[in-house]
Write a protein that holds these residues in place. Structure first.
Motif, PDB file in Angstrom:
ATOM      1  N   LYS A  76       6.371  72.077   6.569  1.00 24.91           N
ATOM      2  CA  LYS A  76       5.072  71.835   5.952  1.00 24.91           C
ATOM      3  C   LYS A  76       5.207  71.215   4.570  1.00 24.91           C
ATOM      4  O   LYS A  76       4.213  70.799   3.972  1.00 24.91           O
ATOM      5  N   GLY A  77       6.428  71.155   4.028  1.00 29.46           N
ATOM      6  CA  GLY A  77       6.632  70.485   2.754  1.00 29.46           C
ATOM      7  C   GLY A  77       6.971  71.384   1.594  1.00 29.46           C
ATOM      8  O   GLY A  77       7.107  70.904   0.464  1.00 29.46           O
ATOM      9  N   GLU A  78       7.132  72.699   1.816  1.00 30.99           N
ATOM     10  CA  GLU A  78       7.528  73.588   0.733  1.00 30.99           C
ATOM     11  C   GLU A  78       8.965  73.298   0.317  1.00 30.99           C
ATOM     12  O   GLU A  78       9.765  72.804   1.120  1.00 30.99           O
ATOM     13  N   GLY A 124       8.178  64.427   3.797  1.00 28.61           N
ATOM     14  CA  GLY A 124       8.097  65.214   2.576  1.00 28.61           C
ATOM     15  C   GLY A 124       9.254  66.182   2.392  1.00 28.61           C
ATOM     16  O   GLY A 124       9.396  66.785   1.325  1.00 28.61           O
ATOM     17  N   ILE A 125      10.080  66.346   3.419  1.00 26.78           N
ATOM     18  CA  ILE A 125      11.206  67.275   3.309  1.00 26.78           C
ATOM     19  C   ILE A 125      12.265  66.711   2.376  1.00 26.78           C
ATOM     20  O   ILE A 125      12.678  65.556   2.524  1.00 26.78           O
ATOM     21  N   LYS A 126      12.725  67.518   1.434  1.00 23.20           N
ATOM     22  CA  LYS A 126      13.798  67.119   0.522  1.00 23.20           C
ATOM     23  C   LYS A 126      15.140  67.481   1.153  1.00 23.20           C
ATOM     24  O   LYS A 126      15.490  68.656   1.260  1.00 23.20           O
ATOM     25  N   THR A 146      19.048  65.349  11.378  1.00 21.51           N
ATOM     26  CA  THR A 146      18.450  65.358  10.049  1.00 21.51           C
ATOM     27  C   THR A 146      17.618  64.107   9.814  1.00 21.51           C
ATOM     28  O   THR A 146      16.501  64.172   9.273  1.00 21.51           O
ATOM     29  N   ALA A 147      18.150  62.959  10.223  1.00 17.61           N
ATOM     30  CA  ALA A 147      17.419  61.706  10.039  1.00 17.61           C
ATOM     31  C   ALA A 147      16.114  61.709  10.834  1.00 17.61           C
ATOM     32  O   ALA A 147      15.075  61.232  10.346  1.00 17.61           O
ATOM     33  N   LEU A 148      16.158  62.252  12.043  1.00 16.34           N
ATOM     34  CA  LEU A 148      14.961  62.284  12.877  1.00 16.34           C
ATOM     35  C   LEU A 148      13.895  63.198  12.268  1.00 16.34           C
ATOM     36  O   LEU A 148      12.712  62.849  12.208  1.00 16.34           O
ATOM     37  N   VAL A 149      14.321  64.391  11.810  1.00 18.72           N
ATOM     38  CA  VAL A 149      13.374  65.315  11.184  1.00 18.72           C
ATOM     39  C   VAL A 149      12.755  64.678   9.944  1.00 18.72           C
ATOM     40  O   VAL A 149      11.545  64.776   9.707  1.00 18.72           O
ATOM     41  N   HIS A 150      13.570  63.997   9.151  1.00 17.08           N
ATOM     42  CA  HIS A 150      13.063  63.373   7.931  1.00 17.08           C
ATOM     43  C   HIS A 150      12.104  62.228   8.246  1.00 17.08           C
ATOM     44  O   HIS A 150      11.138  61.981   7.500  1.00 17.08           O
TER      45      HIS A 150
END
Length: 459
Positions: free
Chosen positions: A218-220, A292-294, A283-287
């Motif tokens: 969710k971006g936290e 917004g994920i760091k 990781t690339a796919l999730v990003h």
């Protein structure tokens, strides 16, 4: 805090005797080493003053960052985010690569007779009972046989002939059997504590799946989510498995401080080594789906969560070791308890650090094989991002693990040494045993008096 009423500590039938009266402990179990001293009460008040605000902060963090419903994302067209149904293979045979109603991979480079035609009966969903023909190409490593259960990916918007593809084997039954064997072994050996460990495992999984992962998506901030989620797992798992006691509280504080050290070191060295965290296709796919994920924060969160389990193991073991040493010899002070406990801790460090390294090496074995084939130097390989990420993860976690041993041992020795002295001859001790202890005390007194007389005569 008082020790858990069900945690028994064994003591020998006769501890010894002194000139002032017998120091005797019966055949039963003692819950503590006597009444808590004022120093012990002060120490426990300090522990409570540290842990209660921490627990309140964890609960507040979970409430504030609770993810609720996940944000929607565009479909990737890949199997992992498509609806699935169950199926069962009914027949397989060799066939040309252009045969069948659907192909799960491109067949342009395949030979004419190198593919397999698989018939699958759908056993769930709106098309249950229907049989579909699927072509498997040579670049697919999975091999299916008649009678095997599979998971089918369903694409409702695709043409009818291409709506179903084999996504994976159905491993539900063997996985359930293995989980059942594991749970049975834990309960048979651990009994009630083993059952509590299984409940704690379920709680840990629930926190990860219902809070940590959705909150990150969710971006936290992944670091804050990992700290709050890891704190919740630590508090619930340790107190549930080991009871609400000073011993468990010492282990919790040792774990908490060590995790803080891991978080600080991880953030510093992830920055110094310029790790992006983007070293895998997943990781690339999730990003790409959740921009917004760091990713560096996600890497740091993984370090913290991954270190939590082994830290719990080490801190609980160290705290328990110190308490057992105190039970074996109630006359031991804080210094003696620390020295004995740290010797146990050194053995634990040596074995656990090696365990961490081997665990990461085993997970990265295919990658290590690739670098071996490439004939690249060891240092070049170690400093490449994909390997440096694991090296930083391992070393940071190991430093936190090492620091937890002296810290937990010191706190445990300090608290355990102030638990008070054993009470003299409880009323529940049989009369014959009290008489024996009194006789031993009288003999000791007479021996000491005779020895003193001989010394005076010699002088």
């Amino acid at each position: 805090m008082a020790d858990h009423p069900h945690e028994h500590e064994h003591s020998p039938s006769v501890k010894g005797a002194s000139v002032n009266g017998p120091s005797f402990q019966g055949h039963g179990h003692s819950h503590d080493h006597g009444p808590a001293t004022p120093a012990s009460r002060r120490l426990r008040a300090v522990i409570a003053a540290v842990l209660i605000p921490f627990a309140v902060a964890v609960v507040a963090g979970m409430v504030l960052m609770w993810p609720g419903r996940l944000p929607a994302h565009a479909s990737t067209g890949l199997g992992f985010d498509q609806p699935t149904v169950s199926g069962r293979v009914t027949a397989t045979k060799a066939a040309p690569c252009d045969a069948g109603a659907a192909s799960t991979a491109s067949a342009t480079s395949a030979t004419a007779d190198a593919c397999s035609l698989v018939s699958v009966a759908i056993t769930s969903g709106k098309d249950s009972g229907r049989t579909v023909q699927l072509t498997l190409t040579p670049d697919q490593t999975a091999v299916y046989s008649a009678g095997e259960k599979v998971v089918l990916d369903y694409s409702p918007t695709a043409p009818a002939a291409l709506q179903y593809t084999i996504g994976d084997a159905d491993r539900s039954m063997p996985m359930a059997i293995l989980a059942g064997i594991f749970a049975l072994a834990v309960v048979l050996v651990g009994r009630l504590r083993g059952l509590a460990a299984l409940v704690a495992l379920g709680i840990s999984f629930a926190v990860l799946s219902q809070f940590v992962l959705p909150a990150i998506l969710k971006g936290e901030d992944p670091l804050r989510v990992a700290v709050v989620g890891g704190g919740a797992i630590m508090l619930m798992a340790l107190y549930l498995c080991h009871g609400l006691s000073a011993r468990t509280s010492v282990a919790v504080i040792g774990t908490m401080v060590s995790l803080a050290l891991i978080g600080v070191l991880g953030e510093v060295f992830i920055g110094l080594t310029h790790l992006t965290g983007n070293t895998s296709d997943e990781t690339a796919l999730v990003h790409s789906l959740f921009t917004g994920i760091k990713l560096p924060g996600l890497l740091l969160a993984g370090v913290i969560i991954g270190s939590l389990g082994v830290l719990n193991d080490v801190t609980v073991t160290q705290a328990s070791s110190v308490w057992e040493l105190r039970a074996a010899d109630p006359t031991m002070g804080a210094r003696a308890l620390y020295r004995s406990g740290i010797r146990i801790g050194r053995d634990h460090i040596a074995s656990t650090v090696n365990t961490l390294v081997m665990a990461y090496a085993g997970a990265a074995l295919p990658l290590m094989l690739l670098f071996t084939i490439a004939n690249r130097g060891v240092w070049t390989v170690a400093t490449s991002e994909i390997v440096a990420e694991e090296v930083v993860r391992t070393l940071v976690g190991s430093i936190g693990l090492i620091a937890s041993v002296p810290l937990t041992t010191f706190l445990a020795a300090l608290v355990a040494s102030h638990n008070g002295r054993p009470a003299a001859a409880p009323a529940s001790i049989p009369a014959q045993a009290r008489t024996t202890a009194a006789a031993m005390a009288t003999t000791a007194s007479a021996t000491e008096a005779g020895t003193a007389g001989r010394h005076r005569h010699r002088r």
